[in-house]
Motif scaffolding. Structure first.
Motif, PDB file in Angstrom:
ATOM      1  N   ASN A   2      -7.233  -1.642 -11.003  1.00 54.73           N
ATOM      2  CA  ASN A   2      -8.418  -1.047 -10.375  1.00 54.73           C
ATOM      3  C   ASN A   2      -8.514  -1.343  -8.887  1.00 54.73           C
ATOM      4  O   ASN A   2      -9.600  -1.312  -8.309  1.00 54.73           O
ATOM      5  CB  ASN A   2      -9.705  -1.507 -11.078  1.00 54.73           C
ATOM      6  N   GLY A   3      -7.387  -1.633  -8.267  1.00 53.35           N
ATOM      7  CA  GLY A   3      -7.388  -1.968  -6.845  1.00 53.35           C
ATOM      8  C   GLY A   3      -6.091  -1.592  -6.165  1.00 53.35           C
ATOM      9  O   GLY A   3      -5.335  -0.757  -6.652  1.00 53.35           O
ATOM     10  N   PHE A  21      -3.750   1.439   4.385  1.00 53.01           N
ATOM     11  CA  PHE A  21      -4.258   0.126   4.008  1.00 53.01           C
ATOM     12  C   PHE A  21      -5.564   0.231   3.226  1.00 53.01           C
ATOM     13  O   PHE A  21      -6.351   1.145   3.427  1.00 53.01           O
ATOM     14  CB  PHE A  21      -4.437  -0.760   5.243  1.00 53.01           C
ATOM     15  N   CYS A  22      -5.794  -0.716   2.353  1.00 54.36           N
ATOM     16  CA  CYS A  22      -7.006  -0.775   1.548  1.00 54.36           C
ATOM     17  C   CYS A  22      -8.160  -1.297   2.402  1.00 54.36           C
ATOM     18  O   CYS A  22      -7.987  -2.249   3.161  1.00 54.36           O
ATOM     19  CB  CYS A  22      -6.774  -1.713   0.365  1.00 54.36           C
ATOM     20  N   ASP A  23      -9.325  -0.656   2.255  1.00 58.19           N
ATOM     21  CA  ASP A  23     -10.525  -1.153   2.923  1.00 58.19           C
ATOM     22  C   ASP A  23     -11.624  -1.501   1.916  1.00 58.19           C
ATOM     23  O   ASP A  23     -12.772  -1.705   2.286  1.00 58.19           O
ATOM     24  CB  ASP A  23     -11.038  -0.149   3.960  1.00 58.19           C
ATOM     25  N   GLY A  24     -11.283  -1.543   0.630  1.00 62.31           N
ATOM     26  CA  GLY A  24     -12.236  -1.921  -0.403  1.00 62.31           C
ATOM     27  C   GLY A  24     -13.021  -0.760  -0.993  1.00 62.31           C
ATOM     28  O   GLY A  24     -13.844  -0.949  -1.884  1.00 62.31           O
ATOM     29  N   VAL A  76      -0.752  -7.811   2.831  1.00 60.47           N
ATOM     30  CA  VAL A  76      -1.576  -6.632   3.117  1.00 60.47           C
ATOM     31  C   VAL A  76      -1.846  -5.907   1.811  1.00 60.47           C
ATOM     32  O   VAL A  76      -1.070  -6.000   0.860  1.00 60.47           O
ATOM     33  CB  VAL A  76      -0.915  -5.666   4.129  1.00 60.47           C
ATOM     34  N   GLY A  77      -2.939  -5.172   1.768  1.00 59.35           N
ATOM     35  CA  GLY A  77      -3.261  -4.345   0.612  1.00 59.35           C
ATOM     36  C   GLY A  77      -3.051  -2.881   0.964  1.00 59.35           C
ATOM     37  O   GLY A  77      -3.519  -2.416   2.000  1.00 59.35           O
ATOM     38  N   LEU A  78      -2.336  -2.155   0.115  1.00 61.22           N
ATOM     39  CA  LEU A  78      -2.111  -0.731   0.312  1.00 61.22           C
ATOM     40  C   LEU A  78      -2.986   0.058  -0.650  1.00 61.22           C
ATOM     41  O   LEU A  78      -3.029  -0.234  -1.849  1.00 61.22           O
ATOM     42  CB  LEU A  78      -0.635  -0.384   0.086  1.00 61.22           C
ATOM     43  N   CYS A  79      -3.664   1.067  -0.126  1.00 60.32           N
ATOM     44  CA  CYS A  79      -4.608   1.872  -0.896  1.00 60.32           C
ATOM     45  C   CYS A  79      -3.911   2.629  -2.024  1.00 60.32           C
ATOM     46  O   CYS A  79      -2.866   3.232  -1.823  1.00 60.32           O
ATOM     47  CB  CYS A  79      -5.290   2.861   0.047  1.00 60.32           C
ATOM     48  N   ARG A  80      -4.521   2.603  -3.214  1.00 61.36           N
ATOM     49  CA  ARG A  80      -4.075   3.437  -4.334  1.00 61.36           C
ATOM     50  C   ARG A  80      -5.098   4.485  -4.695  1.00 61.36           C
ATOM     51  O   ARG A  80      -4.772   5.482  -5.334  1.00 61.36           O
ATOM     52  CB  ARG A  80      -3.818   2.579  -5.586  1.00 61.36           C
TER      53      ARG A  80
END
Length: 78
Positions: free
Chosen positions: A11-12, A52-55, A39-43
């Motif tokens: 879920n992220g 990049f993921c911004d939440g 780093v977090g990559l957007c799914r």
């Protein structure tokens, strides 16, 4: 040997961890990561800072649970 690790978070985002992470766009231009080792990559597709993921996945109720499994061998090249 690379110490790069990609964690698929339920879920992220995809979390990329390791030294010397290199992420490039389709033209080969590198994103500036300011020395980050994670780093977090957007799914979910809704981040304002793609790739990049911004939440935002939490706000749009993104759901995707993934369990590790084996891929079949690649098809032979003809």
């Amino acid at each position: 040997m690379s110490n790069l690790k990609i964690v698929v978070r339920n879920n992220g985002p995809l979390r990329v961890e390791g030294e010397g992470i290199l992420i490039v766009d389709q033209d080969g231009k590198a994103y500036g990561l300011a020395g980050r080792t994670a780093v977090g990559l957007c799914r979910c597709g809704h981040s304002e800072k793609k790739p990049f993921c911004d939440g935002t996945h939490g706000k749009v109720a993104f759901r995707s649970e993934c369990v590790a499994h084996e891929l079949p061998p690649p098809a032979p090249k003809v």
